[in-house]
Design an enzyme around this catalytic site. Structure first.
Site, mmCIF file in Angstrom:
data_model
loop_
_atom_site.group_PDB
_atom_site.id
_atom_site.type_symbol
_atom_site.label_atom_id
_atom_site.label_comp_id
_atom_site.label_asym_id
_atom_site.label_seq_id
_atom_site.Cartn_x
_atom_site.Cartn_y
_atom_site.Cartn_z
ATOM 1 N N LYS A 207 0.843 -1.202 0.000
ATOM 2 C CA LYS A 207 0.000 0.000 0.000
ATOM 3 C C LYS A 207 0.874 1.247 0.000
ATOM 4 C CE LYS A 207 -3.692 2.266 2.694
ATOM 5 N NZ LYS A 207 -4.448 2.233 3.968
ATOM 6 N N SER A 283 -9.249 2.165 3.341
ATOM 7 C CA SER A 283 -8.461 2.840 2.333
ATOM 8 C C SER A 283 -7.485 1.937 1.589
ATOM 9 C CB SER A 283 -7.692 3.996 2.982
ATOM 10 O OG SER A 283 -6.795 3.542 3.971
ATOM 11 N N SER A 307 -9.176 -0.131 7.673
ATOM 12 C CA SER A 307 -8.736 0.090 6.298
ATOM 13 C C SER A 307 -8.122 -1.133 5.637
ATOM 14 C CB SER A 307 -7.733 1.247 6.249
ATOM 15 O OG SER A 307 -8.373 2.470 6.514
#
Length: 604
Positions: A207, A283, A307
């Site tokens: 990420k 996210s 997330s």
């Protein structure tokens, strides 16, 4: 049900709250009334909130309407604040584990984890199954395929799914030359019979909130990579690299982690591989989608408010957030100091275990760390005394399809494993969600202030501009009261864990919802869906507890439904056992995503 309070809430002492199933504690479902807004209205709303006099007034009434003021800011709370959700370094008695010696290298811990796994799945299994770390390792050792071949297929797949036909937007950046270089080094090690570990040559995506050379860490923005250069791998990335993993680029995310949809106006909105017209969640949506689509068996995410686990549930993969302190935060963007940490998205529970073993932070002296237990997944069925706590009103506050599948999951666990469900009341859930929102928002606002104050706001997405306006409006009193609520919730959860091994919930209140075109370039304000997505994720972050989600079924549209287990501190082995049991019970019902790539095909 909603709630209208005429005055700020006065909390009674936590010790006086009834946690039994017959408790008269009032359950408050998120009191969100705002309609979905996207496109031009988002821009107008952002301009209003940034107006010096009008903006603060509008924000005051918005907080009043959703009960932030009455349940948090202005409330009377007897407990002292608890500012960090750290836990005593106690050794938790867990069933059927391998207790790992301290001081092992990441590669040695991976070897210990592999020794805890059952045999490989039948290659002729008639249903859909995802390729695992061990499938790749087996193919590499046999010489049937090489890491270079897989890396080339990966690059072709990323190019295909990033093209105009699919526009999946899973990656922000990837470097073909660097990926091939890593794969060539791994291929040579296999040819020489000296792979570093079972993860050697296995693709792992990262990420874009986690430092990983040679990439800049943008946090989903267009500007943060220049303002904060990446100079070294994050600790968790360095450990995976030491195991021979091929770091496969930086995955897309909701800008600054300030949303749950995965819609990013700068880098494209990550689409759900089960239905490309749906959101992937946020996210860490890019990481979840990459694993779901078969591009890698493991990806790293960061979890500050669900997330990792929310997009994992929406994309039908495993999402695992260990106890705060188990993994190092070094090299993670400091967006949420007291609630955020790295997490793992994986094709299977076995892969989550192997990656977790590699990434565990053992930088502290052994006497200052709790013992490390790895679950013996070969013995999960011989754990008959598991008790799962269920809070009915909270558990049932989700869509009909999710509730039905999660209820069915508990019946399956009882029938196949003998695990009991214990009815309890987990009080003040909505109060906890709002307190977490104040905490996370305040910390994010403080973290990025030194960068944002120098920026032209046009460089920030419209929805994130609105979020930052809200975050910056929280008072010190609101932050302090949020930490008092954290103290209360820690007490409640400790009492529940005296009765149960884990708390079980759905992972989200809704499945992946439609990605609408008007939001692609502005983001959207969809607080109803956002609250539903975050409904069950907060305790893991606010209280620093280990939590894991695994697919329990699929809704009437074929979209994955996630089930979550939340554990007492340091009980990661138990969480992995529970998730593995659920995975095995549901394996025959697994469904292949609409977008999926087979990187282990036997022919080029």
């Amino acid at each position: 049900m909603g709630l209208i309070l005429s005055s700020p809430k006065v909390y009674k002492p936590a010790s006086e709250v009834d946690l039994g199933p017959g408790s008269d504690e009032l359950y408050i479902s998120p009191n969100v009334k705002a309609p979905r807004v996207a496109g031009l209205p988002v821009k107008i709303f952002a301009w209003v909130l940034e107006t010096p006099v009008v903006g603060p007034v509008v924000l005051y009434f918005l907080k009043k309407d959703n009960l932030v003021n009455k349940l948090v800011s202005d409330a009377e709370i007897p407990e002292p604040p608890l500012f960090t959700a750290t836990h005593a370094l106690e050794d938790i008695p867990e069933q059927n584990v391998n207790q790992v010696k301290p001081g092992l290298s990441p590669a040695e811990r991976v070897q210990e984890a592999v020794g805890c796994l059952p045999g490989l799945a039948d290659p002729l299994f008639p249903g859909f199954r995802r390729w695992t770390i061990r499938d790749f390792t087996k193919a590499y050792v046999s010489g049937e395929i090489t890491p270079v071949m897989v890396a080339r297929r990966f690059l072709a797949a990323v190019e295909d799914c990033s093209g105009p036909d699919l526009n999946m937007a899973m990656f922000i950046s990837y470097n073909p030359e660097d990926i091939i270089r890593q794969a060539e080094e791994s291929t040579l090690r296999y040819q020489q019979g000296t792979p570093l570990s079972a993860m050697d040559g296995v693709l792992v995506a990262v990420k874009d909130e986690i430092d990983c050379l040679p990439y800049q860490t943008t946090g989903g923005t267009r500007w943060l990579g220049k303002a904060r250069p990446c100079v070294a791998d994050a600790a968790c990335v360095a450990q995976l690299r030491a195991c021979g993993a091929v770091l496969a680029g930086k995955t897309n995310m909701h800008e600054l982690g300030a949303g749950t949809s995965g819609i990013n106006p700068h880098h494209g909105s990550t689409r759900n591989p089960y239905d490309t017209g749906r959101v992937s969640g946020g996210s860490s949506g890019g990481s979840a989608a990459a694993v779901c689509a078969g591009l890698c068996p493991v990806a790293l995410g960061a979890d500050g408010g669900g997330s990792v686990r929310m997009p994992a549930a929406l994309c039908g993969v495993v999402g695992f957030k260990p106890t705060v302190g188990r993994l190092s935060n070094s090299g993670l963007l400091p967006l949420n100091w007291t609630v955020g940490m790295p997490g793992i998205l994986a094709a299977t529970v076995e892969d989550a275990l192997v990656a977790y073993a590699a990434m565990i932070d053992q930088s502290r002296p052994s006497h200052s760390q709790p013992q490390l237990n790895l679950p013996l997944l070969t013995t999960t069925r011989s754990m008959p005394n598991i008790r799962l706590a269920r809070s009915a009103k909270w558990f049932d506050d989700c869509s009909e399809d999710i509730r039905s599948w999660c209820d069915k999951a508990l019946r399956i666990l009882r029938a196949q494993y003998g695990w009991e469900t214990l009815e309890v009341t987990i009080p003040e859930v909505e109060e906890m969600r709002l307190a977490h929102y104040v905490t996370m928002g305040s910390e994010c606002s403080a973290s990025v202030a030194k960068y944002v104050e120098k920026l032209n706001k046009s460089q920030i997405g419209w929805d994130v501009r609105i979020a930052l306006s809200a975050y910056g409006s929280f008072s010190s009193k609101a932050y302090l009261n949020s930490q008092r609520i954290r103290s209360r919730q820690m007490y409640f959860h400790e009492k529940i864990f005296e009765m149960a091994d884990a708390i079980v919930t759905p992972m989200t209140g809704v499945t992946a919802y439609t990605l609408q075109d008007d939001a692609l370039y502005t983001g959207e304000l969809d607080y109803i869906n956002a609250a539903a997505l975050a409904r069950y994720s907060i305790a893991g972050n606010f209280l620093g507890l280990p939590a894991i989600t695994v697919t329990a079924g699929y809704d009437r549209d074929g979209l994955p439904v996630g089930l979550q287990f939340i554990g007492r501190p340091w009980s990661e082995a138990t969480m992995l056992h529970l998730a593995y049991a659920m995975q095995e019970a549901c394996l025959k019902n697994s469904r292949k995503p609409m977008v999926h790539y087979n990187l282990l095909k036997t022919k080029e």
